[in-house]
Scaffold this motif. Structure first.
Motif, PDB file in Angstrom:
ATOM      1  N   ALA A 253       0.823  -1.211   0.000  1.00 25.81           N
ATOM      2  CA  ALA A 253       0.000   0.000   0.000  1.00 25.81           C
ATOM      3  C   ALA A 253       0.857   1.260   0.000  1.00 25.81           C
ATOM      4  CB  ALA A 253      -0.926   0.002   1.212  1.00 25.81           C
ATOM      5  N   ALA A 254       2.040   1.185   0.582  1.00 22.93           N
ATOM      6  CA  ALA A 254       2.941   2.332   0.635  1.00 22.93           C
ATOM      7  C   ALA A 254       3.647   2.569  -0.693  1.00 22.93           C
ATOM      8  CB  ALA A 254       3.965   2.154   1.749  1.00 22.93           C
ATOM      9  N   GLY A 255       3.491   1.638  -1.623  1.00 24.17           N
ATOM     10  CA  GLY A 255       4.121   1.773  -2.932  1.00 24.17           C
ATOM     11  C   GLY A 255       5.584   1.387  -2.949  1.00 24.17           C
ATOM     12  N   ALA A 256       6.083   0.838  -1.856  1.00 24.83           N
ATOM     13  CA  ALA A 256       7.496   0.439  -1.784  1.00 24.83           C
ATOM     14  C   ALA A 256       7.636  -0.983  -2.305  1.00 24.83           C
ATOM     15  CB  ALA A 256       7.997   0.545  -0.348  1.00 24.83           C
ATOM     16  N   ARG A 257       7.462  -1.176  -3.591  1.00 21.26           N
ATOM     17  CA  ARG A 257       7.399  -2.504  -4.183  1.00 21.26           C
ATOM     18  C   ARG A 257       8.746  -3.230  -4.093  1.00 21.26           C
ATOM     19  NH1 ARG A 257       4.224  -4.779  -8.161  1.00 21.26           N
ATOM     20  NH2 ARG A 257       2.563  -3.542  -7.205  1.00 21.26           N
ATOM     21  N   PRO A 258       8.840  -4.277  -3.270  1.00 16.11           N
ATOM     22  CA  PRO A 258      10.075  -5.064  -3.205  1.00 16.11           C
ATOM     23  C   PRO A 258      10.088  -6.139  -4.295  1.00 16.11           C
ATOM     24  CG  PRO A 258       8.515  -5.917  -1.632  1.00 16.11           C
ATOM     25  CD  PRO A 258       7.824  -4.766  -2.322  1.00 16.11           C
ATOM     26  N   ASP A 259      11.273  -6.672  -4.593  1.00 11.20           N
ATOM     27  CA  ASP A 259      11.341  -7.855  -5.451  1.00 11.20           C
ATOM     28  C   ASP A 259      11.694  -9.104  -4.639  1.00 11.20           C
ATOM     29  OD1 ASP A 259      14.067  -7.511  -4.977  1.00 11.20           O
ATOM     30  OD2 ASP A 259      14.562  -6.986  -7.037  1.00 11.20           O
ATOM     31  N   ALA A 260      11.882  -8.909  -3.324  1.00 12.08           N
ATOM     32  CA  ALA A 260      12.121 -10.040  -2.420  1.00 12.08           C
ATOM     33  C   ALA A 260      11.834  -9.574  -1.004  1.00 12.08           C
ATOM     34  CB  ALA A 260      13.558 -10.544  -2.533  1.00 12.08           C
ATOM     35  N   VAL A 261      11.578 -10.533  -0.109  1.00 12.12           N
ATOM     36  CA  VAL A 261      11.328 -10.176   1.290  1.00 12.12           C
ATOM     37  C   VAL A 261      11.903 -11.247   2.202  1.00 12.12           C
ATOM     38  CG1 VAL A 261       9.012 -11.195   1.223  1.00 12.12           C
ATOM     39  CG2 VAL A 261       9.580  -9.553   3.017  1.00 12.12           C
ATOM     40  N   VAL A 262      12.643 -10.791   3.209  1.00 12.41           N
ATOM     41  CA  VAL A 262      13.144 -11.668   4.261  1.00 12.41           C
ATOM     42  C   VAL A 262      12.175 -11.558   5.429  1.00 12.41           C
ATOM     43  CG1 VAL A 262      15.006 -12.122   5.903  1.00 12.41           C
ATOM     44  CG2 VAL A 262      15.549 -11.375   3.579  1.00 12.41           C
ATOM     45  N   CYS A 263      11.483 -12.645   5.753  1.00 17.90           N
ATOM     46  CA  CYS A 263      10.575 -12.670   6.903  1.00 17.90           C
ATOM     47  C   CYS A 263      11.300 -13.322   8.065  1.00 17.90           C
ATOM     48  CB  CYS A 263       9.304 -13.441   6.566  1.00 17.90           C
ATOM     49  SG  CYS A 263       8.336 -12.668   5.238  1.00 17.90           S
TER      50      CYS A 263
END
Length: 340
Positions: free
Chosen positions: A236-246
């Protein structure tokens, strides 16, 4: 009728002391005598009275495992391994849930149940080092997770900084450059989150990538719903990642659901990794790339340390680091095989 040592001794034609030596594994018993005693034990179906033996030693034969939440799969799987490891020491495990509540953790750490247990394995979530030091007890204790005290407790953990570096470097090697992190926590006690964030940050720095604060999303709890909410906030913030470390697998499972709901594909649009190698991640769609701590080894070491502390007189505190490994799966497009 329950047979006694005396009955076994009479049948084998030996003294009660000799039977006791055989039952307790004393090596200095003649082979033919040992064979007669074992034959008598089998014939009478004799079983040692562990409760009576423990009472004579001033013990209950019970240890406690206190964890924050049993509905977090990691802790449920860990508890299973602790029970198995304890059985090898003829110990029964009392499972306690603290809910990460500081007062409950303080009560457990202070030995509030020391009349019931011989020792404690504690995974603290809310307590700081000063809290545990102030709750000093004569109950032998082993701490799991991050080091929160330098007192007389043994400590077992994985290297969370190195583990987070490994998963982040894995994503960098796949060509991912906008790598988000879900699960940051900023309280004084959130040691695991801080160390995993540090490892993530160090891996970015080593790859020449700037740490983007917009890509770091906090999560007060590490459940599936928290992972989904964090991922929705990120998108929603528009900070589109191409990967995420959870920072654990349940966060990752929630994040993957939110990505699916948003019409994004894992791993094509966003690669996802987690921590803990819970069973759900091996059967999710896609299967989840994760850091796998050796939970069986962690449980074995913790129980062995506690058993050794029960047998010794105030040994010095010991530190043990349990190995971890990266398991690539479909959520980063790098599954080693088509099977979980």
């Amino acid at each position: 009728m329950r047979h006694r040592l005396k009955d076994v001794a009479e049948r084998a034609g030996v003294s009660v002391k000799t039977v006791s030596n055989v039952v307790n594994g004393y090596i200095h018993v003649r082979p033919d005598t040992r064979a007669r005693v074992l034959e008598a034990i089998a014939a009478l179906d004799y079983r040692p009275n562990i409760s009576a033996r423990n009472l004579r030693r001033g013990r209950t034969g019970i240890i406690a495992l206190a964890v924050p939440e049993l509905d977090i799969p990691y802790f449920a799987e860990l508890a299973k391994h602790v029970v198995s490891a304890a059985a090898r020491h003829d110990l029964t495990v009392l499972i306690d849930q603290t809910n990460g509540d500081p007062e409950q953790e303080r009560l457990v750490a202070s030995g509030i149940r020391d009349h019931m247990i011989d020792g404690l394995i504690l995974s603290p979530l809310a307590l700081a080092g000063a809290d545990l030091d102030a709750s000093a007890t004569t109950t032998p204790m082993v701490l799991l997770g991050e080091r929160v005290t330098h007192g007389q407790a043994d400590h077992v953990a994985i290297d969370n900084v190195a583990a987070a570096q490994d998963v982040t470097a894995h994503l960098v090697a796949l060509g991912r450059r906008r790598i988000a992190a879900i699960g940051a926590q900023h309280t004084a006690e959130a040691a695991t989150a801080r160390l995993r964030l540090a490892g993530y940050s160090e891996a970015l720095r080593a790859a020449g990538l700037a740490r983007d604060e917009e890509l770091i999303v906090p999560a007060l709890a590490w459940h599936r719903a928290d992972g989904a909410e964090a991922m929705r906030a990120l998108l929603a913030a528009g900070a589109r990642p191409d990967a995420v470390v959870c920072f654990n697998d349940t966060l990752a499972l929630g994040a993957m659901r939110a990505l699916h709901d948003a019409g994004l594909r894992v791993p094509d649009d966003v690669a996802v990794v987690g921590f803990d190698d819970i069973e759900d991640g091996r059967f999710s769609v896609p299967t989840l790339t994760t850091v796998a701590p050796d939970k069986a080894d962690l449980a074995r070491i913790a129980v062995d340390l506690l058993a050794a502390r029960l047998a010794a007189t105030d040994p010095p505190p010991r530190e043990q680091t349990v190995p971890h490994r990266l398991i690539p799966r479909e959520s980063t497009g790098t599954a080693l095989s088509p099977h979980p």
